[in-house]
Write a protein that holds these residues in place. Structure first.
Motif, PDB file in Angstrom:
ATOM      1  N   SER A   1      41.575  57.343 -91.072  1.00  0.00           N
ATOM      2  CA  SER A   1      41.007  58.477 -90.339  1.00  0.00           C
ATOM      3  C   SER A   1      39.490  58.427 -90.250  1.00  0.00           C
ATOM      4  CB  SER A   1      41.439  59.788 -91.006  1.00  0.00           C
ATOM      5  OG  SER A   1      41.094  59.800 -92.376  1.00  0.00           O
ATOM      6  N   ASN A   2      38.837  57.698 -91.140  1.00  0.00           N
ATOM      7  CA  ASN A   2      37.376  57.681 -91.141  1.00  0.00           C
ATOM      8  C   ASN A   2      36.790  56.481 -90.396  1.00  0.00           C
ATOM      9  OD1 ASN A   2      35.069  58.714 -93.800  1.00  0.00           O
ATOM     10  ND2 ASN A   2      34.752  58.449 -91.638  1.00  0.00           N
ATOM     11  N   PHE A   3      37.438  55.311 -90.470  1.00  0.00           N
ATOM     12  CA  PHE A   3      36.815  54.090 -89.961  1.00  0.00           C
ATOM     13  C   PHE A   3      37.617  53.349 -88.904  1.00  0.00           C
ATOM     14  CE2 PHE A   3      35.126  54.486 -94.360  1.00  0.00           C
ATOM     15  CZ  PHE A   3      33.790  54.641 -94.039  1.00  0.00           C
ATOM     16  N   GLN A   4      38.903  53.631 -88.761  1.00  0.00           N
ATOM     17  CA  GLN A   4      39.715  52.827 -87.849  1.00  0.00           C
ATOM     18  C   GLN A   4      39.217  52.917 -86.415  1.00  0.00           C
ATOM     19  OE1 GLN A   4      44.315  52.254 -87.773  1.00  0.00           O
ATOM     20  NE2 GLN A   4      43.913  54.039 -86.495  1.00  0.00           N
ATOM     21  N   ALA A   5      38.965  54.129 -85.938  1.00  0.00           N
ATOM     22  CA  ALA A   5      38.514  54.282 -84.553  1.00  0.00           C
ATOM     23  C   ALA A   5      37.142  53.652 -84.340  1.00  0.00           C
ATOM     24  CB  ALA A   5      38.483  55.764 -84.185  1.00  0.00           C
ATOM     25  N   PHE A   6      36.251  53.764 -85.323  1.00  0.00           N
ATOM     26  CA  PHE A   6      34.894  53.238 -85.154  1.00  0.00           C
ATOM     27  C   PHE A   6      34.890  51.716 -85.120  1.00  0.00           C
ATOM     28  CE2 PHE A   6      30.919  51.762 -87.229  1.00  0.00           C
ATOM     29  CZ  PHE A   6      30.036  52.102 -86.220  1.00  0.00           C
ATOM     30  N   PHE A   7      35.594  51.072 -86.044  1.00  0.00           N
ATOM     31  CA  PHE A   7      35.575  49.615 -86.081  1.00  0.00           C
ATOM     32  C   PHE A   7      36.442  48.998 -84.989  1.00  0.00           C
ATOM     33  CE2 PHE A   7      33.861  50.375 -90.308  1.00  0.00           C
ATOM     34  CZ  PHE A   7      32.915  49.373 -90.408  1.00  0.00           C
ATOM     35  N   ASN A   8      37.260  49.799 -84.307  1.00  0.00           N
ATOM     36  CA  ASN A   8      37.978  49.316 -83.140  1.00  0.00           C
ATOM     37  C   ASN A   8      37.257  49.661 -81.849  1.00  0.00           C
ATOM     38  OD1 ASN A   8      40.070  48.193 -84.637  1.00  0.00           O
ATOM     39  ND2 ASN A   8      41.234  50.098 -84.645  1.00  0.00           N
ATOM     40  N   PHE A   9      36.105  50.279 -81.949  1.00  0.00           N
ATOM     41  CA  PHE A   9      35.289  50.573 -80.777  1.00  0.00           C
ATOM     42  C   PHE A   9      34.849  49.259 -80.137  1.00  0.00           C
ATOM     43  CE2 PHE A   9      31.238  51.951 -78.759  1.00  0.00           C
ATOM     44  CZ  PHE A   9      31.777  52.919 -77.913  1.00  0.00           C
ATOM     45  N   VAL A  10      34.705  49.271 -78.800  1.00  0.00           N
ATOM     46  CA  VAL A  10      34.486  48.024 -78.074  1.00  0.00           C
ATOM     47  C   VAL A  10      33.249  47.282 -78.576  1.00  0.00           C
ATOM     48  CG1 VAL A  10      33.245  49.293 -76.265  1.00  0.00           C
ATOM     49  CG2 VAL A  10      34.204  47.031 -75.766  1.00  0.00           C
ATOM     50  N   ASP A  11      32.175  47.990 -78.892  1.00  0.00           N
ATOM     51  CA  ASP A  11      30.965  47.318 -79.382  1.00  0.00           C
ATOM     52  C   ASP A  11      31.135  46.788 -80.800  1.00  0.00           C
ATOM     53  OD1 ASP A  11      29.955  47.989 -76.999  1.00  0.00           O
ATOM     54  OD2 ASP A  11      28.425  49.379 -77.705  1.00  0.00           O
ATOM     55  N   MET A  12      31.940  47.463 -81.607  1.00  0.00           N
ATOM     56  CA  MET A  12      32.114  47.036 -82.996  1.00  0.00           C
ATOM     57  C   MET A  12      33.106  45.897 -83.136  1.00  0.00           C
ATOM     58  SD  MET A  12      30.044  48.633 -84.894  1.00  0.00           S
ATOM     59  CE  MET A  12      30.719  48.195 -86.480  1.00  0.00           C
ATOM     60  N   ARG A  13      33.908  45.649 -82.118  1.00  0.00           N
ATOM     61  CA  ARG A  13      34.832  44.520 -82.199  1.00  0.00           C
ATOM     62  C   ARG A  13      34.094  43.197 -82.280  1.00  0.00           C
ATOM     63  NH1 ARG A  13      39.280  46.221 -77.549  1.00  0.00           N
ATOM     64  NH2 ARG A  13      40.102  48.078 -78.619  1.00  0.00           N
TER      65      ARG A  13
END
Length: 463
Positions: free
Chosen positions: A90-102
């Motif tokens: 819930s804290n990091f999955q969406a952020f690290f799957n963000f297009v720039d973070m990939r």
């Protein structure tokens, strides 16, 4: 002349002219709308994605913790620690799957550490279980590094997790290359925070997730007037806190957080006492949101850090930066890592040239090119000699090995300066100085480990 001056200026574009009414005689082409195809965005969820991370249990001195590994383990490591009421999903999955973070994820291996009992579907901890203190949670991080054989890491923490990683970095500064924290509080809990959280822990242990606890968690993460900014995001997190959080385990974690001690760090600008001062020795990126309730706490934390190695950033129009402004944080974090010597691809919409990515080899311990010299003072130029960096041999009594240039015999009254101006040789200029032999080392640059640059480096040592 007056009539000409009053006329509306004509435009080269027929569309602009038609809109301005300059050419009423010219009619626009007729367009028939035959079909409308709607594209709906994917539904926002905080559930665990399949195949994104591999979970592994790690036994520590204070109980077992769940660690999720995302990426190639042979690459440099980033460890994360979540905030209250959340976990790595819930804290990091969406952020690290963000297009720039990939793109960043392709160059690093991410280790998500969950506090005891905070992972998804976690069983209720027994009443006899003594929840670790904040310092003990920091010691668990060290046990995780030993379990996976990690020598140096980049730390990324939010809220309570940021406080834990700061404690770990203070006691193990040689293990942390860089530290990125969001909404970090460096002081102990005040009376107002202690009172609210004490009521929350009592309700969580006896009644479960009450409306008062839910409102406090929403304020803790998003700040005020959240529903006016992002109604859908608020709804998703409210549903998550109500149905996916173990209230007893969360109450234990909150109780440990409000019992935290002060980090006891200070900013000392005295050059003599600066090295002995208790502070974070590594570069720190201190981030908060403009609507976050922890802005003042991050300012206090920034005032206690060394200004040479710390950066404070407030991102506008957000309270929970990871969810509301992931693009700005991703760019700031990527540039922050590039400043530490990591070669990362730059994602640009206009397709600018890209920096080569890291290879599968481990990045050397020193990630910045540094010239550690004892040169001090000034003197007159005396002589010069040439050093070849191609085949490991040197001229005029100097030798090279693995990128290290060391003079065998140098006049004690002379220093050495390196000028990489020629693609074939590096000119070494000696200037008269008062003190002894100078040892100049050129450390390895991680950019040189990229396979894309290997051929260029053999031909041009100045790259």
């Amino acid at each position: 002349m007056d009539n000409r001056a009053r006329r509306m200026p004509t435009s080269a574009s027929m569309e602009e002219a038609a809109l301005l009414g300059c050419n009423p005689s010219e009619s626009m082409d007729e367009v028939e709308l035959r079909n409308i195809q709607l594209s709906f965005p994917s539904s926002r969820t905080l559930s665990r994605g399949e195949g994104l991370a591999v979970e592994e249990r790690v036994d520590t001195k204070f109980g077992s913790v769940l660690v999720a590994i995302q990426g190639d383990r042979s690459k440099p490591a980033i460890i994360t620690y979540h905030d209250l009421g959340l976990n790595y999903v819930s804290n990091f999955q969406a952020f690290f799957n963000f297009v720039d973070m990939r793109i960043l994820g392709q160059n690093f291996c991410i280790y998500h550490i969950n506090a005891p009992g905070q992972e998804e579907s976690a069983p209720t901890l027994p009443e006899t279980f003594v929840y670790p203190t904040m310092d003990q949670l920091a010691e668990q991080v060290m046990d995780v590094l030993l379990h996976f054989g990690l020598k140096r890491v980049i730390a990324f923490g939010v809220g309570a997790g940021a406080n834990i990683l700061c404690r770990f970095a203070l006691s193990n500064s040689e293990k942390v290359d860089a530290l990125c924290v969001l909404n970090c509080i460096s002081t102990q809990a005040g009376w107002i925070e202690w009172g609210y959280q004490k009521i929350n822990t009592r309700n969580l242990k006896s009644k479960g997730m009450t409306q008062g606890v839910l409102d406090y968690l929403m304020w803790h993460h998003f700040g005020r007037v959240t529903e006016e900014r992002n109604h859908d995001l608020v709804y998703v997190y409210r549903q998550y806190f109500e149905s996916n959080v173990n209230p007893q385990n969360l109450g234990m974690f909150i109780d440990s957080y409000i019992r935290r001690t002060d980090l006891a760090i200070e900013r000392n600008l005295d050059p003599i006492r600066r090295k002995e001062a208790r502070t974070l020795k590594m570069p720190v990126l201190n981030v908060t949101g403009a609507h976050s309730p922890h802005v003042d706490d991050t300012v206090t934390f920034n005032g206690r850090l060394d200004p040479v190695d710390s950066t404070w950033m407030k991102i506008q129009d957000c309270g929970m930066v990871l969810e509301e402004q992931p693009g700005k944080l991703a760019e700031a974090f990527r540039l922050f890592l590039q400043g530490q010597g990591y070669a990362l691809k730059l994602y640009r919409k206009n397709s600018l040239p890209e920096v080569p990515t890291l290879s599968s080899k481990k990045v050397s311990q020193n990630r910045k090119m540094s010239v550690d010299s004892g040169v001090s003072g000034a003197g007159s130029s005396a002589a010069s000699s040439s050093v070849s960096l191609n085949n490991g041999t040197a001229k005029d009594g100097m030798s090279t090995s693995s990128g290290v240039v060391t003079p065998k015999s140098v006049d004690p009254s002379s220093g050495t300066l390196i000028n990489l101006a020629s693609p074939e040789t590096a000119t070494v200029t000696k200037s008269g100085l008062e003190k002894g032999i100078i040892d100049i080392r050129i450390t390895e640059n991680p950019i040189s480990e990229s396979p894309e640059l290997s051929s260029d480096l053999d031909a041009n040592p100045t790259c």
